[in-house]
Motif scaffolding. Structure first.
Motif, PDB file in Angstrom:
ATOM      1  N   ASP A 120     -28.659 -10.688 -46.246  1.00 47.71           N
ATOM      2  CA  ASP A 120     -27.829  -9.788 -45.441  1.00 47.71           C
ATOM      3  C   ASP A 120     -28.467  -9.518 -44.071  1.00 47.71           C
ATOM      4  OD1 ASP A 120     -26.061  -9.645 -47.550  1.00 47.71           O
ATOM      5  OD2 ASP A 120     -26.584  -7.585 -48.112  1.00 47.71           O
ATOM      6  N   TRP A 121     -29.781  -9.405 -44.036  1.00 42.53           N
ATOM      7  CA  TRP A 121     -30.505  -9.053 -42.814  1.00 42.53           C
ATOM      8  C   TRP A 121     -30.628 -10.229 -41.852  1.00 42.53           C
ATOM      9  CZ3 TRP A 121     -36.482  -8.623 -42.534  1.00 42.53           C
ATOM     10  CH2 TRP A 121     -36.881  -8.129 -41.283  1.00 42.53           C
ATOM     11  N   GLN A 144     -33.107   1.564 -53.494  1.00 46.92           N
ATOM     12  CA  GLN A 144     -32.982   1.045 -52.142  1.00 46.92           C
ATOM     13  C   GLN A 144     -34.066   0.002 -51.887  1.00 46.92           C
ATOM     14  OE1 GLN A 144     -34.215   3.536 -48.693  1.00 46.92           O
ATOM     15  NE2 GLN A 144     -32.045   3.367 -48.165  1.00 46.92           N
ATOM     16  N   PHE A 177     -34.532  -3.202 -42.115  1.00 47.03           N
ATOM     17  CA  PHE A 177     -33.282  -3.368 -42.853  1.00 47.03           C
ATOM     18  C   PHE A 177     -33.392  -2.622 -44.176  1.00 47.03           C
ATOM     19  CE2 PHE A 177     -30.415  -5.409 -45.834  1.00 47.03           C
ATOM     20  CZ  PHE A 177     -29.242  -5.469 -45.094  1.00 47.03           C
ATOM     21  N   GLN A 178     -32.299  -1.968 -44.582  1.00 45.15           N
ATOM     22  CA  GLN A 178     -32.251  -1.275 -45.863  1.00 45.15           C
ATOM     23  C   GLN A 178     -30.944  -1.602 -46.566  1.00 45.15           C
ATOM     24  OE1 GLN A 178     -33.490   2.885 -45.906  1.00 45.15           O
ATOM     25  NE2 GLN A 178     -34.058   2.651 -43.757  1.00 45.15           N
ATOM     26  N   ARG A 179     -31.024  -1.643 -47.881  1.00 47.06           N
ATOM     27  CA  ARG A 179     -29.838  -1.953 -48.690  1.00 47.06           C
ATOM     28  C   ARG A 179     -29.915  -1.141 -49.977  1.00 47.06           C
ATOM     29  NH1 ARG A 179     -28.043  -5.579 -52.627  1.00 47.06           N
ATOM     30  NH2 ARG A 179     -26.152  -6.696 -52.110  1.00 47.06           N
ATOM     31  N   GLU A 180     -28.850  -0.423 -50.281  1.00 46.45           N
ATOM     32  CA  GLU A 180     -28.752   0.343 -51.524  1.00 46.45           C
ATOM     33  C   GLU A 180     -28.220  -0.557 -52.636  1.00 46.45           C
ATOM     34  OE1 GLU A 180     -29.224   3.802 -52.013  1.00 46.45           O
ATOM     35  OE2 GLU A 180     -29.976   3.985 -49.961  1.00 46.45           O
ATOM     36  N   PHE A 181     -28.633  -0.282 -53.871  1.00 51.04           N
ATOM     37  CA  PHE A 181     -28.075  -1.022 -55.001  1.00 51.04           C
ATOM     38  C   PHE A 181     -28.174  -0.196 -56.272  1.00 51.04           C
ATOM     39  CE2 PHE A 181     -32.544  -2.073 -55.239  1.00 51.04           C
ATOM     40  CZ  PHE A 181     -32.810  -2.188 -56.598  1.00 51.04           C
ATOM     41  N   GLN A 208     -29.604   4.662 -58.832  1.00 52.29           N
ATOM     42  CA  GLN A 208     -29.473   4.180 -57.460  1.00 52.29           C
ATOM     43  C   GLN A 208     -30.868   3.882 -56.912  1.00 52.29           C
ATOM     44  OE1 GLN A 208     -26.348   3.946 -56.297  1.00 52.29           O
ATOM     45  NE2 GLN A 208     -26.871   3.150 -54.292  1.00 52.29           N
ATOM     46  N   ALA A 210     -30.948  -8.744 -49.894  1.00 50.58           N
ATOM     47  CA  ALA A 210     -31.222  -7.983 -48.667  1.00 50.58           C
ATOM     48  C   ALA A 210     -31.683  -8.921 -47.553  1.00 50.58           C
ATOM     49  CB  ALA A 210     -32.266  -6.902 -48.938  1.00 50.58           C
ATOM     50  N   GLN A 218     -32.410  -8.513 -55.751  1.00 53.69           N
ATOM     51  CA  GLN A 218     -31.941  -7.561 -54.742  1.00 53.69           C
ATOM     52  C   GLN A 218     -32.694  -7.743 -53.420  1.00 53.69           C
ATOM     53  OE1 GLN A 218     -29.262  -5.588 -54.957  1.00 53.69           O
ATOM     54  NE2 GLN A 218     -28.906  -6.477 -56.981  1.00 53.69           N
TER      55      GLN A 218
END
Length: 99
Positions: free
Chosen positions: A44-45, A69, A6-10, A67, A41, A37
């Protein structure tokens, strides 16, 4: 890290309320905000809450408006995380979640 599950940008805005007290004049994003963060994540995952940080190492700073990740993987029953800004590693560690 192996291929992330799983990956999430912030991005943490320059107006974030934690920044004025974290090195006034040269703000850095606090480690607790980076861990927040990771928690977001994880939710969310897997729909889990962050129960415990087993280990965390912060190796480079994140500045406001940059930015970044979060990447999560599972290995040996633990969730491992990495936070990167492009190719630069900012933090890594492992966590446990709970439902």
């Amino acid at each position: 890290m192996n291929h992330p599950a799983f990956q999430r940008e912030f991005r943490v805005g320059a107006d974030h309320p934690s920044l004025p007290g974290h090195f006034p004049g040269s703000p850095l994003v606090p480690g607790v905000i980076l861990l927040e963060q990771v928690a977001l994540a994880l939710h969310d995952w897997r729909g889990e809450r962050l129960a415990r940080v087993l280990e965390a190492k912060f190796v480079a700073p994140l500045l406001p408006e940059q930015q970044a990740q979060v990447a999560l993987t599972e290995a040996n029953g633990r969730v491992r995380f990495e936070i990167r800004r492009g190719d630069d590693l900012l933090a890594r560690g492992s966590i446990e979640g709970t439902t």
